[in-house]
Design an enzyme around this catalytic site. Structure first.
Site, PDB file in Angstrom:
ATOM      1  CB  THR A  63      45.161  36.412  26.557  1.00  0.00           C
ATOM      2  OG1 THR A  63      45.306  37.163  27.757  1.00  0.00           O
ATOM      3  CG2 THR A  63      46.420  35.589  26.311  1.00  0.00           C
ATOM      4  CE  LYS A  67      42.059  40.001  26.329  1.00  0.00           C
ATOM      5  NZ  LYS A  67      41.322  40.236  27.565  1.00  0.00           N
ATOM      6  CG  ASN A  88      37.426  37.497  25.113  1.00  0.00           C
ATOM      7  OD1 ASN A  88      36.491  37.525  24.311  1.00  0.00           O
ATOM      8  ND2 ASN A  88      37.288  37.062  26.346  1.00  0.00           N
ATOM      9  N   GLY A 129      40.771  52.837  36.329  1.00  0.00           N
ATOM     10  CA  GLY A 129      41.542  52.477  35.145  1.00  0.00           C
ATOM     11  C   GLY A 129      40.809  52.916  33.896  1.00  0.00           C
ATOM     12  N   GLY A 131      42.329  51.845  30.600  1.00  0.00           N
ATOM     13  CA  GLY A 131      43.030  51.157  29.515  1.00  0.00           C
ATOM     14  C   GLY A 131      42.116  50.134  28.852  1.00  0.00           C
ATOM     15  CG  ASN A 153      43.398  56.023  34.144  1.00  0.00           C
ATOM     16  OD1 ASN A 153      43.781  54.983  34.676  1.00  0.00           O
ATOM     17  ND2 ASN A 153      43.962  56.527  33.055  1.00  0.00           N
ATOM     18  NE  ARG A 154      49.672  56.002  35.937  1.00  0.00           N
ATOM     19  CZ  ARG A 154      50.530  55.018  35.748  1.00  0.00           C
ATOM     20  NH1 ARG A 154      51.342  54.648  36.724  1.00  0.00           N
ATOM     21  NH2 ARG A 154      50.569  54.381  34.590  1.00  0.00           N
ATOM     22  N   GLY A 237      39.717  38.358  40.233  1.00  0.00           N
ATOM     23  CA  GLY A 237      39.181  38.135  38.894  1.00  0.00           C
ATOM     24  C   GLY A 237      39.164  36.686  38.432  1.00  0.00           C
TER      25      GLY A 237
HETATM   26  P1  ATR Z   1      45.105  46.880  30.174  1.00  0.00           P
HETATM   27  O1  ATR Z   1      44.887  46.299  28.809  1.00  0.00           O
HETATM   28  O2  ATR Z   1      45.522  45.886  31.213  1.00  0.00           O
HETATM   29  O3  ATR Z   1      43.978  47.731  30.621  1.00  0.00           O
HETATM   30  P2  ATR Z   1      46.517  49.287  29.514  1.00  0.00           P
HETATM   31  O4  ATR Z   1      45.602  49.527  28.383  1.00  0.00           O
HETATM   32  O5  ATR Z   1      47.984  49.533  29.380  1.00  0.00           O
HETATM   33  O6  ATR Z   1      46.420  47.785  30.029  1.00  0.00           O
HETATM   34  O7  ATR Z   1      45.950  50.140  30.747  1.00  0.00           O
HETATM   35  C1  ATR Z   1      46.555  50.063  32.024  1.00  0.00           C
HETATM   36  C2  ATR Z   1      45.711  50.839  33.022  1.00  0.00           C
HETATM   37  O8  ATR Z   1      46.250  50.669  34.326  1.00  0.00           O
HETATM   38  C3  ATR Z   1      45.672  52.323  32.765  1.00  0.00           C
HETATM   39  O9  ATR Z   1      44.433  52.818  33.239  1.00  0.00           O
HETATM   40  C4  ATR Z   1      46.837  52.803  33.619  1.00  0.00           C
HETATM   41  O10 ATR Z   1      46.778  54.164  33.989  1.00  0.00           O
HETATM   42  P3  ATR Z   1      47.326  55.298  32.984  1.00  0.00           P
HETATM   43  O11 ATR Z   1      46.267  55.463  31.923  1.00  0.00           O
HETATM   44  O12 ATR Z   1      47.476  56.503  33.847  1.00  0.00           O
HETATM   45  O13 ATR Z   1      48.623  54.780  32.432  1.00  0.00           O
HETATM   46  C5  ATR Z   1      46.647  51.944  34.829  1.00  0.00           C
HETATM   47  N1  ATR Z   1      47.876  51.785  35.618  1.00  0.00           N
HETATM   48  C6  ATR Z   1      48.964  51.066  35.288  1.00  0.00           C
HETATM   49  N2  ATR Z   1      49.884  51.130  36.262  1.00  0.00           N
HETATM   50  C7  ATR Z   1      49.377  51.934  37.227  1.00  0.00           C
HETATM   51  C8  ATR Z   1      49.842  52.378  38.491  1.00  0.00           C
HETATM   52  N3  ATR Z   1      51.038  52.030  38.959  1.00  0.00           N
HETATM   53  N4  ATR Z   1      49.038  53.202  39.213  1.00  0.00           N
HETATM   54  C9  ATR Z   1      47.824  53.569  38.747  1.00  0.00           C
HETATM   55  N5  ATR Z   1      47.328  53.164  37.563  1.00  0.00           N
HETATM   56  C10 ATR Z   1      48.082  52.348  36.810  1.00  0.00           C
END
Ligand code: ATR
Length: 270
Positions: A63, A67, A88, A129, A131, A153-154, A237
């Site tokens: 986890t 990963k 995973n 998202g 990520g 995505n943001r 989830g």
């Molecule tokens: P994970 O492995 O949990 O996917 P990650 O690879 O760090 O973690 O990805 C986090 C995701 O959550 C990304 O899509 C991130 O958006 P950005 O690519 O713009 O960073 C999104 N995310 C995290 N915090 C956020 C927030 N406060 N509002 C909107 N999106 C968020």
């Protein structure tokens, strides 16, 4: 002979519910297993995993945040692990080599289609998202045969990149169409701290299922938002967690657990 040994690697890992879930699966199988939590230090995953398998470990879950490390460390990868760029589940083969797989996407699909009884074929899907969590479910979502799969995505560029890699489409958060999606899946990590992607409520107005990949004892911020926006159903989830574990257990032991009683037990003791 002592019971076969499994483990979950993470940091932090003390909160992991995997030992509880896998012990319930073992009881169903009528067998005894050992299942440990292993806290690895950042940068030290490979050594920790090598030590574990050298000491007789049969299989492991991986986890956050390891990963990707596990993906590089495994001797070989399944197609879905390669697509996810993340592992995973590690499986020790008869010849001692370690294969890496990824059951997260299969777990999500099974929770949505079997447990929640929502078909994805022909539906308009929105994945929020871009990520690791989002990447991990792209291949199975595409394979489910949706009418469309949109990533938002943001950071718009990351959505664009992810969508292109899987033949999906990307859309800026602000341009998502009102009533444009049947199923909306939140794969952002902001939800854990109550932060939401900046989408208009109307985007969710025709949504039959809003799914948050994280889970909590109380409805998540995203699920509360979705309900107010008019989504017909919401799910967190927890089902995905149990289903990905069941798929791992099957890969290790060839026994497919019945997830319903395990999910019910987890819900009863959040
Ligand atoms: P994970 O492995 O949990 O996917 P990650 O690879 O760090 O973690 O990805 C986090 C995701 O959550 C990304 O899509 C991130 O958006 P950005 O690519 O713009 O960073 C999104 N995310 C995290 N915090 C956020 C927030 N406060 N509002 C909107 N999106 C968020």
């Amino acid at each position: 002979m002592s019971a076969p040994l499994y483990a979950v690697f993470g940091n932090p890992v003390a909160h992991s519910r995997s030992p509880l879930i896998h012990q319930m699966f073992a009881r169903q199988e009528g067998t005894a297993i050992r299942y440990e939590r292993i806290l690895a230090e950042p940068g030290a995953f490979g050594q920790a995993a090598a030590d574990f398998f050298a000491a007789g470990g049969q299989g492991a879950n991986v986890t956050v945040p390891f990963k990707t490390d596990a993906c590089h460390w495994a001797d070989s990868l399944s197609e879905r692990a390669r697509a996810a760029g993340a592992v995973n589940t590690l499986i020790k083969q008869a010849d001692g080599r370690i294969t890496g797989d990824n059951t997260d996407g299969a777990g999500l699909l099974r929770d949505i289609t079997a447990n929640l009884q929502v078909a994805l074929a022909g539906k308009r899907l929105l994945l929020l998202g871009a990520g690791g969590a989002a990447r991990g479910v792209m291949l199975p979502l595409q394979q489910a045969g949706p009418a469309s799969l949109t990533v938002a995505n943001r950071t718009a560029g990351k959505a664009q990149e992810l969508a292109e890699a899987f033949g999906a489409q990307a859309c800026p958060l602000a341009d998502l169409p009102a009533g444009g999606f049947d199923v909306v899946i939140n794969a952002t990590s902001g939800g854990l701290s109550g932060e939401l992607p900046a989408i208009a409520p109307a985007v969710l107005s025709a949504c039959e299922l809003a799914y948050d990949m994280v889970y909590a004892a109380e409805p998540t911020a995203f699920l509360r938002f979705a309900e107010q926006a008019g989504a017909r159903r919401g799910a967190d989830g927890l089902g995905m967690l149990v289903e990905q574990a069941a798929e791992s257990y099957y890969l290790w032991r060839g026994f497919r657990p019945d997830t319903a009683p395990v999910l019910a037990a987890m819900r009863a003791n959040p």
